[in-house]
Motif scaffolding. Structure first.
Motif, PDB file in Angstrom:
ATOM      1  N   GLU A 118     -13.545-106.629  -9.422  1.00 44.16           N
ATOM      2  CA  GLU A 118     -12.275-106.840 -10.130  1.00 44.16           C
ATOM      3  C   GLU A 118     -11.396-107.894  -9.469  1.00 44.16           C
ATOM      4  O   GLU A 118     -10.245-107.641  -9.115  1.00 44.16           O
ATOM      5  N   ASN A 146     -11.129-105.720  -5.127  1.00 40.33           N
ATOM      6  CA  ASN A 146     -11.466-104.397  -4.611  1.00 40.33           C
ATOM      7  C   ASN A 146     -12.660-104.476  -3.680  1.00 40.33           C
ATOM      8  O   ASN A 146     -13.619-105.203  -3.953  1.00 40.33           O
ATOM      9  N   PRO A 150     -10.024 -99.235  -4.435  1.00 39.55           N
ATOM     10  CA  PRO A 150      -9.612 -99.137  -5.841  1.00 39.55           C
ATOM     11  C   PRO A 150      -8.419 -98.211  -6.099  1.00 39.55           C
ATOM     12  O   PRO A 150      -7.523 -98.563  -6.872  1.00 39.55           O
ATOM     13  N   GLU A 151      -8.382 -97.065  -5.453  1.00 38.28           N
ATOM     14  CA  GLU A 151      -7.271 -96.132  -5.664  1.00 38.28           C
ATOM     15  C   GLU A 151      -5.937 -96.731  -5.223  1.00 38.28           C
ATOM     16  O   GLU A 151      -4.929 -96.601  -5.906  1.00 38.28           O
ATOM     17  N   LYS A 152      -5.941 -97.364  -4.062  1.00 37.43           N
ATOM     18  CA  LYS A 152      -4.735 -97.984  -3.518  1.00 37.43           C
ATOM     19  C   LYS A 152      -4.252 -99.096  -4.448  1.00 37.43           C
ATOM     20  O   LYS A 152      -3.071 -99.275  -4.658  1.00 37.43           O
ATOM     21  N   ARG A 153      -5.197 -99.836  -4.993  1.00 31.11           N
ATOM     22  CA  ARG A 153      -4.829-100.953  -5.854  1.00 31.11           C
ATOM     23  C   ARG A 153      -4.103-100.462  -7.098  1.00 31.11           C
ATOM     24  O   ARG A 153      -3.104-101.040  -7.511  1.00 31.11           O
ATOM     25  N   LYS A 154      -4.612 -99.383  -7.677  1.00 32.63           N
ATOM     26  CA  LYS A 154      -3.947 -98.796  -8.847  1.00 32.63           C
ATOM     27  C   LYS A 154      -2.521 -98.411  -8.503  1.00 32.63           C
ATOM     28  O   LYS A 154      -1.590 -98.622  -9.267  1.00 32.63           O
ATOM     29  N   TYR A 155      -2.387 -97.838  -7.323  1.00 35.02           N
ATOM     30  CA  TYR A 155      -1.087 -97.350  -6.868  1.00 35.02           C
ATOM     31  C   TYR A 155      -0.072 -98.490  -6.755  1.00 35.02           C
ATOM     32  O   TYR A 155       1.054 -98.384  -7.201  1.00 35.02           O
ATOM     33  N   TYR A 156      -0.492 -99.597  -6.161  1.00 38.00           N
ATOM     34  CA  TYR A 156       0.447-100.716  -5.965  1.00 38.00           C
ATOM     35  C   TYR A 156       0.608-101.593  -7.196  1.00 38.00           C
ATOM     36  O   TYR A 156       1.650-102.170  -7.424  1.00 38.00           O
ATOM     37  N   ASP A 157      -0.445-101.730  -7.972  1.00 44.92           N
ATOM     38  CA  ASP A 157      -0.421-102.492  -9.219  1.00 44.92           C
ATOM     39  C   ASP A 157       0.298-103.838  -9.087  1.00 44.92           C
ATOM     40  O   ASP A 157       1.227-104.150  -9.829  1.00 44.92           O
ATOM     41  N   LYS A 195       0.561-106.363 -12.151  1.00 42.42           N
ATOM     42  CA  LYS A 195       1.605-106.065 -13.121  1.00 42.42           C
ATOM     43  C   LYS A 195       2.957-106.530 -12.582  1.00 42.42           C
ATOM     44  O   LYS A 195       3.711-107.215 -13.259  1.00 42.42           O
TER      45      LYS A 195
END
Length: 119
Positions: free
Chosen positions: A25, A45, A96-103, A106
């Protein structure tokens, strides 16, 4: 600061390096009209803390080979995130989880330059 074409070439090289080394990604955010901290941010990621660590080391070595010296790695003590500051380009490598969290994508894609806020 580097000439724009050189920066874009370097950005492409970094994306390819990440891709060749199985980062997932891979996204680039153009920061040129948004901030003076860098021209591009690349977010990718890694699939494990070991992978994230090795990606950051590979990038630092490759950047040095390309003449981008004194790059910094931040987040050395984190297993879930590394930041490589290559001056004109900032690279984030996330779990991946951390990336979603920080976004970050966006957040940065929604930042509007002040000049454009004047109607």
């Amino acid at each position: 600061l580097m000439h724009t074409n050189k920066i874009i070439q370097l950005k492409n090289d970094i994306e390819n390096m990440l891709n060749d080394n199985k980062a997932k990604e891979i996204k680039s955010v153009d920061l040129r009209n948004k901030t003076s901290i860098a021209d591009f941010m690349i977010i990718a990621n890694g699939n494990s803390s070991k992978h994230i660590q090795s990606l950051s080391e590979i990038l630092i070595n490759e950047l040095r080979n390309k003449g981008v010296v004194d790059c910094q790695i931040e987040g050395r003590n984190s297993n879930e995130w590394k930041l490589i500051d290559a001056k004109d380009i900032i690279i984030h490598i996330f779990h991946p989880e951390k990336r979603k969290y920080y976004d970050l994508e966006k957040m940065w894609s929604e930042l509007i330059p002040k000049e454009r806020l004047i109607v």
